[in-house]
Design a protein around this motif. Structure first.
Motif, PDB file in Angstrom:
ATOM      1  N   ALA A   1       0.831  -1.194   0.000  1.00 58.24           N
ATOM      2  CA  ALA A   1       0.000   0.000   0.000  1.00 58.24           C
ATOM      3  C   ALA A   1       0.873   1.255   0.000  1.00 58.24           C
ATOM      4  O   ALA A   1       0.568   2.225  -0.684  1.00 58.24           O
ATOM      5  N   LEU A   2       1.948   1.214   0.780  1.00 64.38           N
ATOM      6  CA  LEU A   2       2.827   2.376   0.867  1.00 64.38           C
ATOM      7  C   LEU A   2       3.486   2.671  -0.486  1.00 64.38           C
ATOM      8  O   LEU A   2       3.587   3.835  -0.892  1.00 64.38           O
ATOM      9  N   TYR A   3       3.888   1.628  -1.174  1.00 67.18           N
ATOM     10  CA  TYR A   3       4.515   1.803  -2.492  1.00 67.18           C
ATOM     11  C   TYR A   3       3.565   2.540  -3.440  1.00 67.18           C
ATOM     12  O   TYR A   3       3.951   3.507  -4.099  1.00 67.18           O
ATOM     13  N   PHE A   4       2.325   2.092  -3.508  1.00 68.47           N
ATOM     14  CA  PHE A   4       1.359   2.683  -4.432  1.00 68.47           C
ATOM     15  C   PHE A   4       0.945   4.086  -3.997  1.00 68.47           C
ATOM     16  O   PHE A   4       0.715   4.960  -4.841  1.00 68.47           O
ATOM     17  N   ALA A   5       0.860   4.324  -2.694  1.00 64.78           N
ATOM     18  CA  ALA A   5       0.542   5.668  -2.212  1.00 64.78           C
ATOM     19  C   ALA A   5       1.667   6.642  -2.563  1.00 64.78           C
ATOM     20  O   ALA A   5       1.404   7.775  -2.977  1.00 64.78           O
ATOM     21  N   ASN A   6       2.910   6.201  -2.405  1.00 66.64           N
ATOM     22  CA  ASN A   6       4.037   7.059  -2.778  1.00 66.64           C
ATOM     23  C   ASN A   6       4.069   7.307  -4.285  1.00 66.64           C
ATOM     24  O   ASN A   6       4.365   8.414  -4.740  1.00 66.64           O
ATOM     25  N   TYR A   7       3.763   6.279  -5.056  1.00 67.50           N
ATOM     26  CA  TYR A   7       3.706   6.429  -6.516  1.00 67.50           C
ATOM     27  C   TYR A   7       2.609   7.431  -6.887  1.00 67.50           C
ATOM     28  O   TYR A   7       2.823   8.311  -7.724  1.00 67.50           O
ATOM     29  N   SER A   8       1.454   7.301  -6.260  1.00 67.86           N
ATOM     30  CA  SER A   8       0.355   8.235  -6.513  1.00 67.86           C
ATOM     31  C   SER A   8       0.750   9.653  -6.151  1.00 67.86           C
ATOM     32  O   SER A   8       0.458  10.598  -6.890  1.00 67.86           O
ATOM     33  N   PHE A   9       1.421   9.805  -5.016  1.00 67.13           N
ATOM     34  CA  PHE A   9       1.862  11.121  -4.572  1.00 67.13           C
ATOM     35  C   PHE A   9       2.772  11.766  -5.617  1.00 67.13           C
ATOM     36  O   PHE A   9       2.591  12.922  -5.990  1.00 67.13           O
ATOM     37  N   LYS A  10       3.717  10.995  -6.121  1.00 67.86           N
ATOM     38  CA  LYS A  10       4.646  11.517  -7.120  1.00 67.86           C
ATOM     39  C   LYS A  10       3.909  11.916  -8.398  1.00 67.86           C
ATOM     40  O   LYS A  10       4.110  13.016  -8.926  1.00 67.86           O
ATOM     41  N   TYR A  11       3.044  11.054  -8.867  1.00 65.07           N
ATOM     42  CA  TYR A  11       2.310  11.317 -10.109  1.00 65.07           C
ATOM     43  C   TYR A  11       1.386  12.523  -9.959  1.00 65.07           C
ATOM     44  O   TYR A  11       1.369  13.414 -10.809  1.00 65.07           O
ATOM     45  N   ILE A  12       0.623  12.553  -8.882  1.00 69.19           N
ATOM     46  CA  ILE A  12      -0.342  13.635  -8.684  1.00 69.19           C
ATOM     47  C   ILE A  12       0.365  14.968  -8.463  1.00 69.19           C
ATOM     48  O   ILE A  12      -0.127  16.009  -8.878  1.00 69.19           O
ATOM     49  N   SER A  13       1.526  14.931  -7.837  1.00 73.96           N
ATOM     50  CA  SER A  13       2.310  16.164  -7.677  1.00 73.96           C
ATOM     51  C   SER A  13       2.711  16.727  -9.037  1.00 73.96           C
ATOM     52  O   SER A  13       2.737  17.947  -9.224  1.00 73.96           O
ATOM     53  N   GLU A  14       3.021  15.842  -9.958  1.00 71.04           N
ATOM     54  CA  GLU A  14       3.429  16.276 -11.296  1.00 71.04           C
ATOM     55  C   GLU A  14       2.281  16.880 -12.092  1.00 71.04           C
ATOM     56  O   GLU A  14       2.488  17.817 -12.857  1.00 71.04           O
ATOM     57  N   ILE A  15       1.081  16.348 -11.930  1.00 74.32           N
ATOM     58  CA  ILE A  15      -0.058  16.870 -12.702  1.00 74.32           C
ATOM     59  C   ILE A  15      -0.743  18.033 -11.994  1.00 74.32           C
ATOM     60  O   ILE A  15      -1.653  18.639 -12.539  1.00 74.32           O
ATOM     61  N   LYS A  16      -0.309  18.330 -10.785  1.00 76.12           N
ATOM     62  CA  LYS A  16      -0.774  19.493 -10.032  1.00 76.12           C
ATOM     63  C   LYS A  16      -2.286  19.519  -9.824  1.00 76.12           C
ATOM     64  O   LYS A  16      -2.961  20.509 -10.121  1.00 76.12           O
ATOM     65  N   ASN A  17      -2.811  18.420  -9.299  1.00 73.00           N
ATOM     66  CA  ASN A  17      -4.220  18.348  -8.933  1.00 73.00           C
ATOM     67  C   ASN A  17      -4.294  18.388  -7.403  1.00 73.00           C
ATOM     68  O   ASN A  17      -4.066  17.384  -6.741  1.00 73.00           O
ATOM     69  N   ASP A  18      -4.602  19.562  -6.857  1.00 73.67           N
ATOM     70  CA  ASP A  18      -4.548  19.742  -5.410  1.00 73.67           C
ATOM     71  C   ASP A  18      -5.542  18.869  -4.647  1.00 73.67           C
ATOM     72  O   ASP A  18      -5.235  18.373  -3.568  1.00 73.67           O
ATOM     73  N   GLU A  19      -6.733  18.683  -5.191  1.00 74.64           N
ATOM     74  CA  GLU A  19      -7.722  17.859  -4.496  1.00 74.64           C
ATOM     75  C   GLU A  19      -7.240  16.412  -4.384  1.00 74.64           C
ATOM     76  O   GLU A  19      -7.287  15.812  -3.303  1.00 74.64           O
ATOM     77  N   LEU A  20      -6.747  15.858  -5.473  1.00 72.64           N
ATOM     78  CA  LEU A  20      -6.212  14.494  -5.425  1.00 72.64           C
ATOM     79  C   LEU A  20      -4.971  14.412  -4.545  1.00 72.64           C
ATOM     80  O   LEU A  20      -4.767  13.413  -3.852  1.00 72.64           O
ATOM     81  N   LEU A  21      -4.176  15.474  -4.547  1.00 71.38           N
ATOM     82  CA  LEU A  21      -2.988  15.496  -3.698  1.00 71.38           C
ATOM     83  C   LEU A  21      -3.386  15.450  -2.230  1.00 71.38           C
ATOM     84  O   LEU A  21      -2.792  14.705  -1.447  1.00 71.38           O
ATOM     85  N   ALA A  22      -4.407  16.205  -1.847  1.00 71.58           N
ATOM     86  CA  ALA A  22      -4.876  16.182  -0.458  1.00 71.58           C
ATOM     87  C   ALA A  22      -5.385  14.791  -0.077  1.00 71.58           C
ATOM     88  O   ALA A  22      -5.102  14.297   1.020  1.00 71.58           O
TER      89      ALA A  22
END
Length: 85
Positions: free
Chosen positions: A1-22
């Protein structure tokens, strides 16, 4: 779970979607809360809370605030109560 959450964090940070980032920061906090790493969990929750407040996303503000309270349950129940009220 941690691996995928970190992957999501990296990806969402790049696309700059604040709601998904939160949401992702809240998920990372949930993972660390489950691992009983309260300081890390609280850090992720606080980052997500700041974004949620800036975006006026009331649902996330409410849920993340309660999650922060959960991180204090074992070490300071009085402080936890402040987050639940």
């Amino acid at each position: 779970a941690l691996y995928f959450a970190n992957y999501s964090f990296k990806y969402i940070s790049e696309i700059k979607n604040d709601e998904l980032l939160a949401f992702t920061l809240r998920n990372l906090g949930d993972i660390y809360l489950e691992k009983k790493e309260y300081l890390k969990a609280r850090s992720f929750y606080q980052q997500g809370l700041k974004i949620s407040q800036n975006k006026q996303h009331n649902f996330l503000v409410t849920t993340i605030t309660a999650c922060i309270g959960d991180t204090y349950l074992n070490e300071s129940p009085t402080t936890a109560l402040d987050y639940f009220m």
